[in-house]
Design a protein around this motif. Sequence first.
Motif, short mmCIF file in Angstrom:
data_model
loop_
_atom_site.label_atom_id
_atom_site.label_comp_id
_atom_site.label_asym_id
_atom_site.label_seq_id
_atom_site.Cartn_x
_atom_site.Cartn_y
_atom_site.Cartn_z
N ALA A 51 41.93 30.00 35.56
CA ALA A 51 40.62 30.23 36.10
C ALA A 51 39.55 29.80 35.71
O ALA A 51 38.92 28.69 36.34
N LEU A 52 39.52 30.31 34.68
CA LEU A 52 37.56 30.06 33.72
C LEU A 52 37.52 28.51 33.65
O LEU A 52 36.76 28.07 33.57
N SER A 53 39.05 27.66 32.86
CA SER A 53 38.80 26.10 32.33
C SER A 53 38.81 25.78 33.69
O SER A 53 37.95 24.74 33.37
N ASN A 54 39.12 25.88 35.25
CA ASN A 54 38.96 25.34 36.33
C ASN A 54 37.30 24.64 36.73
O ASN A 54 37.54 24.20 37.15
N VAL A 55 36.55 26.29 36.45
CA VAL A 55 35.71 27.25 36.58
C VAL A 55 34.46 25.99 35.67
O VAL A 55 33.51 25.20 36.48
N PHE A 56 34.12 26.96 34.78
CA PHE A 56 33.57 25.64 33.98
C PHE A 56 34.63 24.30 32.86
O PHE A 56 34.73 24.33 32.05
N SER A 57 34.48 23.52 33.43
CA SER A 57 35.00 22.38 33.75
C SER A 57 34.33 21.77 32.85
O SER A 57 34.75 20.63 32.02
N ASP A 58 33.00 21.98 31.95
CA ASP A 58 32.00 21.91 31.17
C ASP A 58 32.71 21.94 29.27
O ASP A 58 32.17 21.22 28.65
N GLY A 59 33.55 22.11 29.39
CA GLY A 59 34.34 22.63 28.23
C GLY A 59 33.58 23.97 28.30
O GLY A 59 34.26 24.69 26.22
N ASN A 60 33.01 24.38 28.45
CA ASN A 60 31.98 25.51 27.51
C ASN A 60 32.17 26.71 27.78
O ASN A 60 32.01 27.65 29.34
N ILE A 61 33.52 27.38 28.15
CA ILE A 61 34.54 28.64 28.12
C ILE A 61 34.69 29.81 27.86
O ILE A 61 34.02 29.70 26.92
N MET A 82 51.48 44.80 38.65
CA MET A 82 52.09 43.04 37.61
C MET A 82 51.32 41.81 38.52
O MET A 82 50.23 41.11 38.22
N PHE A 83 51.50 41.53 39.38
CA PHE A 83 51.55 40.70 40.43
C PHE A 83 50.23 40.59 40.69
O PHE A 83 49.30 39.77 41.11
N LEU A 84 49.35 41.85 41.43
CA LEU A 84 48.05 42.04 41.68
C LEU A 84 47.49 41.83 40.56
O LEU A 84 46.20 41.43 40.82
N ARG A 85 47.88 42.85 39.28
CA ARG A 85 46.53 41.95 38.10
C ARG A 85 46.42 41.26 37.75
O ARG A 85 45.04 40.53 37.45
N ILE A 86 46.59 39.51 38.29
CA ILE A 86 47.02 38.35 37.95
C ILE A 86 46.59 38.24 38.97
O ILE A 86 45.91 36.78 38.47
N LEU A 87 46.57 38.17 40.10
CA LEU A 87 45.92 37.04 41.40
C LEU A 87 45.25 37.33 41.36
O LEU A 87 43.71 36.85 41.40
N ALA A 88 44.19 39.61 40.82
CA ALA A 88 43.10 39.50 41.25
C ALA A 88 42.23 38.98 40.39
O ALA A 88 41.20 38.44 40.07
N ALA A 89 42.56 38.84 38.62
CA ALA A 89 41.83 37.64 38.26
C ALA A 89 41.09 36.61 38.61
O ALA A 89 39.93 36.57 38.19
N GLN A 90 42.22 36.20 38.92
CA GLN A 90 41.69 34.54 40.09
C GLN A 90 41.02 34.93 40.86
O GLN A 90 39.60 33.62 40.53
N LEU A 91 41.17 36.03 41.18
CA LEU A 91 40.47 35.79 42.84
C LEU A 91 39.39 35.79 42.45
O LEU A 91 37.70 35.94 42.55
N ILE A 92 38.99 36.56 41.45
CA ILE A 92 37.17 37.42 41.51
C ILE A 92 36.79 36.28 40.36
O ILE A 92 35.36 36.02 40.61
N ILE A 93 37.32 35.80 39.54
CA ILE A 93 36.61 34.43 38.96
C ILE A 93 36.03 33.37 39.71
O ILE A 93 35.39 32.77 39.66
N LEU A 94 37.08 32.56 40.45
CA LEU A 94 37.44 31.40 41.98
C LEU A 94 36.27 32.17 42.73
O LEU A 94 35.09 31.37 43.00
#
Length: 592
Positions: free
Chosen positions: A182-192, A574-586
């Motif tokens: 998710a961070l790679s989508n948010v920080f599109s300039d590459g400075n992840i 496991m499903f919620l952990r993975i989904l929560a990570a993306q939701l928090i970042i996005l």
Amino acid sequence: MLHKNYLLRIILPTFAPLFTFITFFFARDMDWLTQLFASTDSVAHIALLYAIVIAVGVLLGKIKFGKVALGVTFVLFTGIVAGHIGMTAPAPIITFIQDFGLILFVFMIGLQVGPGFFESFRKGGVTLNILAISTVLLNVAVMFGCYYFFFDTSNPVNLPMMVGTLYGAVTNTPGLGAANEALSNVFSDGNIPQIASGYACAYPLGVIGIIGATILIKYLCNIKLEKEEEQLEREASDNAHVKPHKMHLKVTNSYLAGRTLLQIHDFLNRDFVCSRILHDGHVSIPNRDTVFELGDQIFVVCAEADAEAIIAFIGPEIKVDWEKQDQPFVSKRILITRPSINGKTLGQMHFSSVYGVNVTRITRQGMDLFASSSLALQVGDRIMVVGPEDLVNRVSEVLGNSIKRLDAPNIATIFLGIFIGIIFGSLPIAIPGMPVPLKLGIAGGPLIIAILIGRYGYKVHLVTYTTTSANLMLREIGLVLFLASVGIKAGAGFWNTVVQGEGLYYVFTGFLITIIPILIIGPIARLKFKFNYFTIMGMIAGTYTDPPALAYANQSCSKEAPAVAYSTVYPLSMFLRILAAQLIILLCCSGV
């Protein structure tokens, strides 16, 4: 005494080639060896780098601190050291290996938990999963509390680093992968931000904190382990609706005289299998058209919960001598390995009417199930077949019964599922209020598809059976590739982040994220919902997806309660952990 010329005549000629090679080796220029480690673009260097990091990490992970070992997660720390001292590889290649390893890891997890994912919500599983959801939400809440209290919220890097700390604190590696993506989508300039640093800081105390907080619950709630074991003994008869029960009955109900087995079955409205009948001194295998008479003696297998009703309707339990049979009967466990059987129900197979045998019970993943006519068969099931030996052997040929067929994983199903999972994970889901569409990504998409395939794949004739060893091998390979890649990436800036930066804050806040939810949810599960302490231990280990905590729980209990609770909440957690990570970042990092 050896002859004085023995050394010259025997030893020297024997080892002369070795001496020559050593002399030549050290006499030559050593640039090739230097190049092997320094040339980061070569395939040999990249393979060597990952081999060293993974091998050393796995070996060090076996070292126990007290009773706790970090396991393969130590590969992450080895990768950090390698990256710190300059052992690295081209960024695109590291990214590919990292993402492919993550996909393989989460997909194999999905295949494993898929068959029991939806069944885990039955009975007490609903409450356990609600408690697990509450724990996941509390972990996130404590993470945000620590972020606003201890860190500078104006720094755009701090929140992503806290997300890494969160997933180290809950020992959830797939969530770290989802957050990275998710961070790679948010920080599109590459400075992840290299959130693996926060993960690495929080992980060791995360493992210890889970076990320590679980032990603390025992003292807070004044729990005696001996009494908990006794309670499990009393509850051992649970799950009576699927547990098979065998009994010999004598037909004493006059209503049954002259009626067929099918008529009796329909009238009673209880599912049972009658595998033998003793009538007029002869033993035979009854089918749906077999007529019952008073005094007949039968062998019945049913669900344990139905046994009392069947006895009351047919007649009392007795002892029967089955030696007086017309032909020898055998009972044989047959392994289903033929793909064409996958998904067919017992009723569709017509074992009794077509093959002249009866199926009394089924063993699936170590659990005995009653052979209900509506039960769908799966490759890997073992079924108990009773009948004449030649007919049983005929059924064995129909079902396959070839262990060799199960030795190899179904590679086509795995990669077809990964293909569908990546496409599914790439679908943009527009949510009002979110600046960018939500995507499940390469972690969430394959996980969901794997769960669905594992549960319903047989309906589209997909054979999803994989031996436990094959599943673990593919999963561990994916995991170590992912961890090594994340560590190598994070290694360059790890020292500045941890030692010269805010590393101690990550350790401390990670510990709070670990223990606070456990110390809240654990007593609630005990005092409010009256769960057995060993069930609570398994629930906590499953919610934190933490195998070391499960291992500790299993060592403390002689029953299967911790493992059952672990598997009940693990899939959804496991499903919620993975989904929560993306939701928090996005949701929280898109504006930075």
